[in-house]
Design an enzyme around this catalytic site. Structure first.
Site, short mmCIF file in Angstrom:
data_model
loop_
_atom_site.label_atom_id
_atom_site.label_comp_id
_atom_site.label_asym_id
_atom_site.label_seq_id
_atom_site.Cartn_x
_atom_site.Cartn_y
_atom_site.Cartn_z
N GLY A 241 -81.60 139.98 45.01
CA GLY A 241 -82.92 139.64 45.52
C GLY A 241 -82.99 138.73 46.72
O GLY A 241 -84.09 138.49 47.24
N GLU A 274 -75.93 140.07 41.56
CA GLU A 274 -75.94 141.47 42.04
C GLU A 274 -76.64 141.59 43.39
O GLU A 274 -77.68 142.24 43.50
CB GLU A 274 -76.71 142.35 41.04
N PRO A 275 -76.12 140.96 44.43
CA PRO A 275 -76.79 141.07 45.73
C PRO A 275 -76.54 142.42 46.39
O PRO A 275 -75.44 142.96 46.29
CB PRO A 275 -76.15 139.95 46.54
N ARG A 277 -79.04 143.87 49.47
CA ARG A 277 -79.61 143.76 50.81
C ARG A 277 -78.92 142.68 51.66
O ARG A 277 -78.57 142.91 52.82
CB ARG A 277 -81.09 143.40 50.67
N ARG A 313 -88.29 152.54 55.50
CA ARG A 313 -88.80 151.22 55.14
C ARG A 313 -90.11 150.83 55.85
O ARG A 313 -91.02 150.28 55.20
CB ARG A 313 -87.74 150.12 55.35
N CYS A 343 -94.24 165.38 60.92
CA CYS A 343 -95.68 165.66 60.99
C CYS A 343 -96.47 164.82 60.00
O CYS A 343 -97.14 165.36 59.10
CB CYS A 343 -95.91 167.14 60.74
N GLU A 344 -96.35 163.52 60.11
CA GLU A 344 -97.15 162.61 59.30
C GLU A 344 -97.46 161.39 60.14
O GLU A 344 -96.58 160.89 60.87
CB GLU A 344 -96.36 162.12 58.08
N TYR A 372 -80.95 149.74 52.32
CA TYR A 372 -82.07 150.60 51.95
C TYR A 372 -82.49 151.46 53.15
O TYR A 372 -83.68 151.68 53.40
CB TYR A 372 -83.25 149.77 51.41
N1 PLP Z 1 -79.94 144.27 40.69
C1 PLP Z 1 -80.94 145.05 40.25
C2 PLP Z 1 -81.09 145.28 38.80
C3 PLP Z 1 -81.83 145.63 41.17
O1 PLP Z 1 -82.81 146.43 40.74
C4 PLP Z 1 -81.64 145.38 42.56
C5 PLP Z 1 -82.57 145.93 43.56
O2 PLP Z 1 -83.67 146.26 43.35
C6 PLP Z 1 -80.58 144.58 42.96
C7 PLP Z 1 -79.75 144.04 42.01
C8 PLP Z 1 -80.32 144.30 44.41
O3 PLP Z 1 -81.33 143.57 44.99
P1 PLP Z 1 -81.20 143.07 46.50
O4 PLP Z 1 -80.81 144.23 47.32
O5 PLP Z 1 -82.54 142.55 46.83
O6 PLP Z 1 -80.17 141.98 46.49
#
Ligand code: PLP
Length: 415
Positions: A241, A274-275, A277, A313, A343-344, A372
Protein backbone atom coordinates in the site's frame (compact mmCIF):
# COMPACT_ATOMS: atom_id res chain seq x y z
CA UNK A 1 15.88 9.42 -6.00
CA UNK A 2 18.26 8.09 -8.60
CA UNK A 3 18.31 9.85 -11.89
CA UNK A 4 17.59 7.12 -14.40
CA UNK A 5 15.33 9.24 -16.60
CA UNK A 6 17.09 12.49 -17.54
CA UNK A 7 17.63 14.93 -20.39
CA UNK A 8 21.06 14.98 -22.02
CA UNK A 9 22.75 18.24 -22.94
CA UNK A 10 21.09 17.98 -26.37
CA UNK A 11 17.66 17.83 -24.65
CA UNK A 12 17.14 14.15 -25.46
CA UNK A 13 15.38 12.04 -22.81
CA UNK A 14 17.41 9.04 -21.67
CA UNK A 15 16.72 5.96 -19.62
CA UNK A 16 20.11 5.20 -18.07
CA UNK A 17 22.46 4.63 -21.02
CA UNK A 18 19.85 4.75 -23.77
CA UNK A 19 18.22 7.61 -25.64
CA UNK A 20 14.52 6.83 -25.80
CA UNK A 21 14.46 7.62 -29.51
CA UNK A 22 16.95 4.78 -30.10
CA UNK A 23 14.82 2.36 -28.10
CA UNK A 24 11.77 3.42 -30.12
CA UNK A 25 13.71 2.77 -33.32
CA UNK A 26 14.78 -0.68 -32.18
CA UNK A 27 11.62 -1.91 -30.46
CA UNK A 28 8.82 0.26 -31.88
CA UNK A 29 6.12 2.15 -30.02
CA UNK A 30 4.14 2.10 -27.83
CA UNK A 31 6.82 0.69 -25.56
CA UNK A 32 7.20 0.27 -21.82
CA UNK A 33 10.78 1.12 -20.87
CA UNK A 34 11.97 0.13 -17.40
CA UNK A 35 15.14 0.95 -15.54
CA UNK A 36 16.40 -1.97 -13.43
CA UNK A 37 18.45 0.57 -11.45
CA UNK A 38 15.30 2.24 -10.16
CA UNK A 39 13.80 -1.08 -9.06
CA UNK A 40 17.00 -2.03 -7.23
CA UNK A 41 17.20 1.43 -5.68
CA UNK A 42 13.60 1.21 -4.41
CA UNK A 43 14.33 -2.18 -2.84
CA UNK A 44 17.47 -0.78 -1.23
CA UNK A 45 15.56 2.15 0.27
CA UNK A 46 12.78 -0.10 1.54
CA UNK A 47 15.32 -2.45 3.14
CA UNK A 48 17.10 0.51 4.72
CA UNK A 49 13.88 1.82 6.24
CA UNK A 50 13.29 -1.60 7.84
CA UNK A 51 16.83 -2.07 9.11
CA UNK A 52 17.05 -3.93 12.39
CA UNK A 53 13.61 -5.59 12.04
CA UNK A 54 13.28 -9.21 11.09
CA UNK A 55 10.84 -8.92 8.21
CA UNK A 56 10.15 -10.79 4.99
CA UNK A 57 9.29 -8.78 1.90
CA UNK A 58 6.90 -10.44 -0.54
CA UNK A 59 6.69 -8.42 -3.76
CA UNK A 60 3.05 -8.15 -4.91
CA UNK A 61 3.19 -9.52 -8.44
CA UNK A 62 -0.07 -7.85 -9.36
CA UNK A 63 1.84 -4.56 -9.73
CA UNK A 64 4.01 -5.93 -12.54
CA UNK A 65 4.36 -9.62 -13.23
CA UNK A 66 6.49 -9.55 -16.38
CA UNK A 67 8.98 -12.36 -15.83
CA UNK A 68 12.08 -10.23 -16.37
CA UNK A 69 10.93 -7.98 -13.53
CA UNK A 70 9.85 -10.83 -11.25
CA UNK A 71 13.21 -12.56 -11.69
CA UNK A 72 15.15 -9.33 -11.06
CA UNK A 73 13.24 -8.77 -7.82
CA UNK A 74 13.49 -12.45 -6.83
CA UNK A 75 17.27 -12.33 -7.18
CA UNK A 76 17.29 -9.51 -4.63
CA UNK A 77 15.90 -12.03 -2.12
CA UNK A 78 12.28 -10.87 -2.11
CA UNK A 79 9.46 -13.39 -1.99
CA UNK A 80 6.14 -13.05 -3.82
CA UNK A 81 2.59 -12.12 -2.91
CA UNK A 82 0.28 -13.72 -5.48
CA UNK A 83 -3.46 -13.62 -6.13
CA UNK A 84 -3.99 -16.35 -8.72
CA UNK A 85 -2.68 -19.65 -10.01
CA UNK A 86 -1.30 -17.70 -12.96
CA UNK A 87 0.73 -15.44 -10.67
CA UNK A 88 1.93 -18.51 -8.77
CA UNK A 89 3.22 -19.97 -12.04
CA UNK A 90 4.89 -16.65 -12.88
CA UNK A 91 6.54 -16.41 -9.45
CA UNK A 92 7.90 -19.95 -9.77
CA UNK A 93 9.07 -19.41 -13.33
CA UNK A 94 10.68 -16.15 -12.16
CA UNK A 95 12.76 -18.17 -9.70
CA UNK A 96 11.00 -17.21 -6.45
CA UNK A 97 11.42 -20.09 -3.98
CA UNK A 98 8.13 -21.75 -2.96
CA UNK A 99 8.74 -21.08 0.72
CA UNK A 100 8.67 -17.34 0.00
CA UNK A 101 5.27 -17.28 -1.71
CA UNK A 102 2.09 -16.01 -0.02
CA UNK A 103 -1.31 -16.48 -1.68
CA UNK A 104 -3.80 -13.61 -1.10
CA UNK A 105 -7.23 -12.92 -2.60
CA UNK A 106 -10.94 -13.45 -1.93
CA UNK A 107 -11.70 -16.00 -4.62
CA UNK A 108 -9.22 -18.85 -4.71
CA UNK A 109 -10.58 -21.77 -6.74
CA UNK A 110 -10.18 -25.50 -6.03
CA UNK A 111 -7.57 -25.77 -8.77
CA UNK A 112 -5.59 -22.83 -7.36
CA UNK A 113 -5.64 -24.20 -3.82
CA UNK A 114 -4.54 -27.63 -5.06
CA UNK A 115 -1.70 -26.03 -7.04
CA UNK A 116 -0.61 -23.92 -4.04
CA UNK A 117 -0.60 -26.92 -1.68
CA UNK A 118 1.15 -29.17 -4.15
CA UNK A 119 3.90 -26.54 -4.54
CA UNK A 120 4.24 -26.27 -0.77
CA UNK A 121 4.00 -22.48 -0.67
CA UNK A 122 4.66 -20.50 2.52
CA UNK A 123 1.14 -19.40 3.36
CA UNK A 124 -2.41 -18.96 2.13
CA UNK A 125 -4.17 -15.85 3.44
CA UNK A 126 -7.77 -16.91 3.97
CA UNK A 127 -10.55 -14.37 3.56
CA UNK A 128 -13.76 -16.27 4.42
CA UNK A 129 -15.13 -19.20 6.38
CA UNK A 130 -16.14 -20.98 3.19
CA UNK A 131 -12.61 -20.63 1.81
CA UNK A 132 -11.26 -22.12 5.03
CA UNK A 133 -13.68 -25.06 4.75
CA UNK A 134 -12.57 -25.64 1.19
CA UNK A 135 -8.89 -25.60 2.17
CA UNK A 136 -9.55 -28.07 4.99
CA UNK A 137 -11.29 -30.52 2.68
CA UNK A 138 -8.63 -30.20 -0.06
CA UNK A 139 -5.75 -30.54 2.41
CA UNK A 140 -7.32 -33.68 3.87
CA UNK A 141 -7.85 -35.17 0.43
CA UNK A 142 -4.25 -34.37 -0.54
CA UNK A 143 -2.92 -35.40 2.84
CA UNK A 144 -0.94 -32.16 3.05
CA UNK A 145 -1.14 -29.77 6.01
CA UNK A 146 -2.11 -26.33 4.71
CA UNK A 147 -0.29 -23.27 6.09
CA UNK A 148 -3.02 -20.66 6.58
CA UNK A 149 -3.29 -17.12 7.92
CA UNK A 150 -6.48 -15.07 8.27
CA UNK A 151 -6.89 -11.69 6.63
CA UNK A 152 -8.60 -9.38 9.05
CA UNK A 153 -10.68 -6.43 7.94
CA UNK A 154 -9.92 -3.59 10.40
CA UNK A 155 -12.72 -1.36 9.11
CA UNK A 156 -10.36 1.46 8.16
CA UNK A 157 -11.34 3.45 5.11
CA UNK A 158 -8.03 4.66 3.72
CA UNK A 159 -8.02 8.02 1.96
CA UNK A 160 -7.22 6.70 -1.46
CA UNK A 161 -9.17 6.15 -4.65
CA UNK A 162 -12.31 4.23 -3.66
CA UNK A 163 -11.54 1.46 -6.14
CA UNK A 164 -8.32 0.57 -4.33
CA UNK A 165 -9.42 1.10 -0.71
CA UNK A 166 -9.78 -2.41 0.72
CA UNK A 167 -9.96 -1.99 4.50
CA UNK A 168 -13.49 -0.73 5.18
CA UNK A 169 -16.30 -2.96 6.38
CA UNK A 170 -18.10 -2.27 3.09
CA UNK A 171 -15.28 -3.83 1.05
CA UNK A 172 -15.25 -7.48 0.04
CA UNK A 173 -11.90 -8.15 1.69
CA UNK A 174 -10.98 -10.02 4.85
CA UNK A 175 -12.92 -11.05 7.93
CA UNK A 176 -14.43 -8.96 10.70
CA UNK A 177 -12.79 -9.15 14.13
CA UNK A 178 -15.21 -11.58 15.82
CA UNK A 179 -15.09 -14.02 12.91
CA UNK A 180 -11.31 -13.79 12.77
CA UNK A 181 -10.98 -14.82 16.43
CA UNK A 182 -13.50 -17.64 16.00
CA UNK A 183 -11.82 -18.99 12.86
CA UNK A 184 -8.33 -18.67 14.31
CA UNK A 185 -9.41 -20.96 17.18
CA UNK A 186 -10.76 -23.39 14.61
CA UNK A 187 -7.50 -23.33 12.65
CA UNK A 188 -5.50 -24.11 15.78
CA UNK A 189 -7.66 -27.17 16.47
CA UNK A 190 -7.69 -28.48 12.91
CA UNK A 191 -5.06 -31.14 12.31
CA UNK A 192 -4.90 -30.55 8.58
CA UNK A 193 -3.94 -26.87 8.99
CA UNK A 194 -0.79 -25.09 10.13
CA UNK A 195 -1.74 -21.79 11.82
CA UNK A 196 0.32 -19.01 10.29
CA UNK A 197 -1.10 -15.92 11.94
CA UNK A 198 -2.93 -12.87 10.66
CA UNK A 199 -2.74 -10.54 7.67
CA UNK A 200 -4.05 -7.06 6.89
CA UNK A 201 -4.04 -4.88 3.77
CA UNK A 202 -6.08 -1.68 3.81
CA UNK A 203 -5.49 -0.57 0.25
CA UNK A 204 -3.08 0.91 -2.23
CA UNK A 205 -1.70 4.45 -2.78
CA UNK A 206 -1.70 5.29 0.93
CA UNK A 207 0.13 8.48 1.85
CA UNK A 208 -1.13 8.98 5.39
CA UNK A 209 1.12 6.81 7.54
CA UNK A 210 -1.35 7.06 10.45
CA UNK A 211 -3.66 4.83 8.43
CA UNK A 212 -0.97 2.15 8.36
CA UNK A 213 -0.40 2.74 12.06
CA UNK A 214 -4.10 2.25 12.91
CA UNK A 215 -4.28 -0.95 10.86
CA UNK A 216 -1.09 -2.37 12.39
CA UNK A 217 -2.17 -1.50 15.94
CA UNK A 218 -5.48 -3.22 15.28
CA UNK A 219 -3.64 -6.29 13.98
CA UNK A 220 -1.26 -6.29 16.92
CA UNK A 221 -4.02 -5.97 19.52
CA UNK A 222 -5.92 -8.81 17.89
CA UNK A 223 -2.83 -11.03 17.89
CA UNK A 224 -2.07 -10.15 21.51
CA UNK A 225 -5.64 -11.03 22.50
CA UNK A 226 -5.36 -14.36 20.69
CA UNK A 227 -2.17 -15.06 22.64
CA UNK A 228 -3.90 -14.12 25.89
CA UNK A 229 -6.49 -16.77 25.05
CA UNK A 230 -3.63 -19.28 25.17
CA UNK A 231 -3.26 -19.81 21.43
CA UNK A 232 0.01 -19.60 19.57
CA UNK A 233 0.37 -16.88 16.94
CA UNK A 234 3.69 -15.87 15.48
CA UNK A 235 3.35 -14.29 12.04
CA UNK A 236 1.84 -10.96 11.08
CA UNK A 237 1.53 -9.98 7.43
CA UNK A 238 1.20 -6.19 7.07
CA UNK A 239 0.19 -6.07 3.39
CA UNK A 240 1.30 -3.43 0.91
CA UNK A 241 0.00 0.00 0.00
CA UNK A 242 2.91 2.47 0.17
CA UNK A 243 1.93 5.53 -1.87
CA UNK A 244 3.84 6.75 -4.91
CA UNK A 245 3.70 10.46 -5.74
CA UNK A 246 3.28 10.28 -9.49
CA UNK A 247 4.03 13.99 -9.96
CA UNK A 248 7.50 13.99 -8.43
CA UNK A 249 8.29 10.24 -8.12
CA UNK A 250 8.74 10.48 -4.33
CA UNK A 251 8.01 7.47 -2.11
CA UNK A 252 8.05 7.74 1.67
CA UNK A 253 9.81 4.47 2.50
CA UNK A 254 11.30 6.01 5.65
CA UNK A 255 7.94 7.08 7.07
CA UNK A 256 6.51 3.63 6.38
CA UNK A 257 9.49 1.90 8.03
CA UNK A 258 9.25 4.15 11.09
CA UNK A 259 5.61 3.18 11.65
CA UNK A 260 6.50 -0.52 11.57
CA UNK A 261 9.49 0.07 13.84
CA UNK A 262 7.38 1.95 16.38
CA UNK A 263 4.23 -0.24 16.39
CA UNK A 264 6.01 -3.58 16.71
CA UNK A 265 8.93 -2.55 18.92
CA UNK A 266 9.32 -4.95 21.82
CA UNK A 267 7.16 -7.70 20.28
CA UNK A 268 8.49 -10.97 18.95
CA UNK A 269 6.12 -11.41 16.02
CA UNK A 270 7.67 -12.46 12.74
CA UNK A 271 6.61 -9.75 10.30
CA UNK A 272 6.15 -9.64 6.54
CA UNK A 273 4.98 -7.02 4.02
CA UNK A 274 3.63 -7.13 0.45
CA UNK A 275 4.66 -3.98 -1.43
CA UNK A 276 3.97 -3.81 -5.16
CA UNK A 277 3.58 -0.31 -6.56
CA UNK A 278 6.38 1.28 -4.52
CA UNK A 279 8.92 -1.20 -5.91
CA UNK A 280 8.18 -0.76 -9.61
CA UNK A 281 6.04 2.32 -10.38
CA UNK A 282 8.87 4.82 -10.79
CA UNK A 283 10.99 2.39 -12.81
CA UNK A 284 8.93 2.67 -15.98
CA UNK A 285 7.75 5.04 -18.65
CA UNK A 286 5.40 4.36 -21.53
CA UNK A 287 6.96 5.69 -24.70
CA UNK A 288 4.47 6.68 -27.36
CA UNK A 289 4.54 8.35 -30.76
CA UNK A 290 2.41 11.30 -31.77
CA UNK A 291 0.16 10.38 -34.69
CA UNK A 292 -1.70 13.67 -35.16
CA UNK A 293 -2.56 16.87 -33.37
CA UNK A 294 -5.97 18.45 -33.83
CA UNK A 295 -7.92 21.40 -32.55
CA UNK A 296 -11.69 21.33 -31.99
CA UNK A 297 -13.56 24.32 -30.58
CA UNK A 298 -10.35 25.88 -29.28
CA UNK A 299 -9.41 22.60 -27.56
CA UNK A 300 -6.16 20.91 -28.49
CA UNK A 301 -5.81 17.16 -28.72
CA UNK A 302 -2.58 15.27 -29.24
CA UNK A 303 -3.38 11.78 -30.54
CA UNK A 304 -0.71 9.19 -29.76
CA UNK A 305 -0.18 5.54 -30.67
CA UNK A 306 -0.59 4.25 -27.09
CA UNK A 307 -4.10 3.86 -25.72
CA UNK A 308 -6.10 2.87 -22.67
CA UNK A 309 -5.54 -0.77 -23.60
CA UNK A 310 -1.84 -0.21 -22.83
CA UNK A 311 -2.26 1.93 -19.73
CA UNK A 312 -5.66 2.31 -18.14
CA UNK A 313 -4.82 4.10 -14.88
CA UNK A 314 -5.74 7.64 -15.97
CA UNK A 315 -9.25 6.66 -17.01
CA UNK A 316 -9.83 3.92 -14.42
CA UNK A 317 -8.51 5.71 -11.33
CA UNK A 318 -8.34 9.35 -12.48
CA UNK A 319 -4.60 8.91 -12.02
CA UNK A 320 -2.21 11.72 -12.87
CA UNK A 321 0.87 10.67 -14.84
CA UNK A 322 2.96 13.57 -16.19
CA UNK A 323 3.82 13.46 -19.89
CA UNK A 324 7.12 14.81 -21.17
CA UNK A 325 8.72 14.92 -24.63
CA UNK A 326 11.48 12.50 -25.57
CA UNK A 327 13.19 15.49 -27.15
CA UNK A 328 12.41 19.02 -26.09
CA UNK A 329 11.41 21.41 -28.88
CA UNK A 330 10.94 25.16 -29.07
CA UNK A 331 7.43 25.11 -30.54
CA UNK A 332 4.71 27.24 -29.04
CA UNK A 333 3.37 25.93 -25.74
CA UNK A 334 -0.19 24.60 -25.92
CA UNK A 335 -2.70 23.32 -23.39
CA UNK A 336 -3.89 19.94 -24.60
CA UNK A 337 -5.34 16.54 -23.85
CA UNK A 338 -3.12 13.61 -24.80
CA UNK A 339 -5.40 10.85 -26.06
CA UNK A 340 -5.19 7.43 -27.68
CA UNK A 341 -6.83 6.06 -30.84
CA UNK A 342 -9.49 3.95 -29.07
CA UNK A 343 -13.11 4.82 -29.74
CA UNK A 344 -13.98 6.00 -26.24
CA UNK A 345 -13.85 9.45 -24.71
CA UNK A 346 -12.28 7.72 -21.72
CA UNK A 347 -9.23 6.88 -23.81
CA UNK A 348 -6.94 9.62 -22.53
CA UNK A 349 -3.65 9.85 -20.66
CA UNK A 350 -3.75 13.41 -19.39
CA UNK A 351 -6.07 16.41 -19.67
CA UNK A 352 -5.25 20.11 -19.97
CA UNK A 353 -1.51 19.66 -19.77
CA UNK A 354 1.07 22.11 -21.04
CA UNK A 355 3.29 20.83 -23.83
CA UNK A 356 5.42 22.48 -26.46
CA UNK A 357 3.26 21.57 -29.44
CA UNK A 358 4.61 18.22 -30.62
CA UNK A 359 5.14 17.49 -34.30
CA UNK A 360 3.73 14.33 -35.86
CA UNK A 361 6.02 11.34 -35.13
CA UNK A 362 7.55 13.02 -32.07
CA UNK A 363 7.92 10.76 -29.05
CA UNK A 364 6.33 11.41 -25.66
CA UNK A 365 6.99 9.65 -22.36
CA UNK A 366 4.12 8.92 -19.97
CA UNK A 367 5.89 8.90 -16.60
CA UNK A 368 5.88 6.43 -13.73
CA UNK A 369 4.00 3.67 -15.50
CA UNK A 370 5.95 0.72 -14.03
CA UNK A 371 3.14 -0.46 -11.72
CA UNK A 372 -0.40 -1.50 -12.65
CA UNK A 373 0.46 -0.67 -16.25
CA UNK A 374 1.32 -3.59 -18.50
CA UNK A 375 -0.42 -6.03 -16.11
CA UNK A 376 -3.73 -4.31 -16.80
CA UNK A 377 -3.29 -4.09 -20.55
CA UNK A 378 -5.78 -5.68 -22.92
CA UNK A 379 -6.43 -6.28 -26.60
CA UNK A 380 -9.37 -3.87 -26.70
CA UNK A 381 -10.03 -2.59 -30.24
CA UNK A 382 -7.91 -5.57 -31.37
CA UNK A 383 -4.77 -3.69 -30.48
CA UNK A 384 -1.68 -5.62 -29.43
CA UNK A 385 -0.49 -4.04 -26.18
CA UNK A 386 2.95 -2.42 -25.89
CA UNK A 387 6.21 -4.37 -25.89
CA UNK A 388 8.35 -4.12 -22.75
CA UNK A 389 12.05 -3.36 -22.53
CA UNK A 390 14.31 -3.10 -19.51
CA UNK A 391 17.71 -1.48 -19.20
CA UNK A 392 19.87 -3.86 -17.18
CA UNK A 393 23.64 -3.78 -16.83
CA UNK A 394 24.06 -1.20 -19.61
CA UNK A 395 22.08 -3.29 -22.10
CA UNK A 396 18.48 -3.22 -23.28
CA UNK A 397 16.43 -6.42 -23.10
CA UNK A 398 13.07 -7.04 -24.74
CA UNK A 399 11.46 -8.75 -21.72
CA UNK A 400 7.99 -9.02 -23.22
CA UNK A 401 6.96 -9.08 -26.82
CA UNK A 402 3.25 -8.56 -27.02
CA UNK A 403 1.03 -10.94 -28.93
CA UNK A 404 0.52 -9.84 -32.51
CA UNK A 405 -3.00 -9.66 -33.86
CA UNK A 406 -2.20 -12.76 -35.97
CA UNK A 407 -1.30 -14.69 -32.79
CA UNK A 408 -4.45 -13.48 -31.10
CA UNK A 409 -6.83 -14.46 -33.89
CA UNK A 410 -5.12 -17.80 -34.35
CA UNK A 411 -6.75 -18.85 -31.05
CA UNK A 412 -10.25 -18.08 -32.33
CA UNK A 413 -12.54 -20.00 -34.71
CA UNK A 414 -14.92 -19.06 -37.47
CA UNK A 415 -18.53 -20.21 -37.49
N1 PLP B 1 -1.25 -7.16 -0.87
C1 PLP B 1 -2.56 -7.28 -1.20
C2 PLP B 1 -3.39 -8.29 -0.51
C3 PLP B 1 -3.10 -6.45 -2.19
O1 PLP B 1 -4.38 -6.58 -2.54
C4 PLP B 1 -2.26 -5.49 -2.84
C5 PLP B 1 -2.79 -4.58 -3.86
O2 PLP B 1 -3.91 -4.26 -3.96
C6 PLP B 1 -0.92 -5.43 -2.47
C7 PLP B 1 -0.45 -6.28 -1.49
C8 PLP B 1 0.02 -4.47 -3.12
O3 PLP B 1 -0.30 -3.16 -2.86
P1 PLP B 1 0.63 -1.98 -3.38
O4 PLP B 1 0.90 -2.21 -4.80
O5 PLP B 1 -0.15 -0.75 -3.13
O6 PLP B 1 1.87 -2.02 -2.53
Amino acid sequence: MINSFFYSSSEELFCDDFALKDLAKEYGTPLFVYSSKVILDNIKKLNKSLKGIEIDIHYALKANSTLGIVSLIGKEGLGADIVSGGELKRALKGGVPTNKIVFSGVGKTNEEIILALSKNIKQINVESESELEKIISISKAMNIRAPVALRINPDIKAQTHEKIATGSNQAKFGLPLNQTIELYKKICKEESLIPKGLAVHIGSQIFNNFEFQSAYEFLLNTANNIRRDGLSINNLDLGGGIGVNYSNSKIDFDGFGKIIQSVFKGYDYKLSIEPGRSIVATSGILLTKVIYSKKINKKNFVVVDAAMNDFIRPTLYDAYHPIIPAKKNNNKEIICDVVGPICETGDFFIKNTKLNKPNNDDLLAICNTGAYGSVMSSNYNSRPPANEVIIFKEKSFLIKKSQSIEEQISKEILL
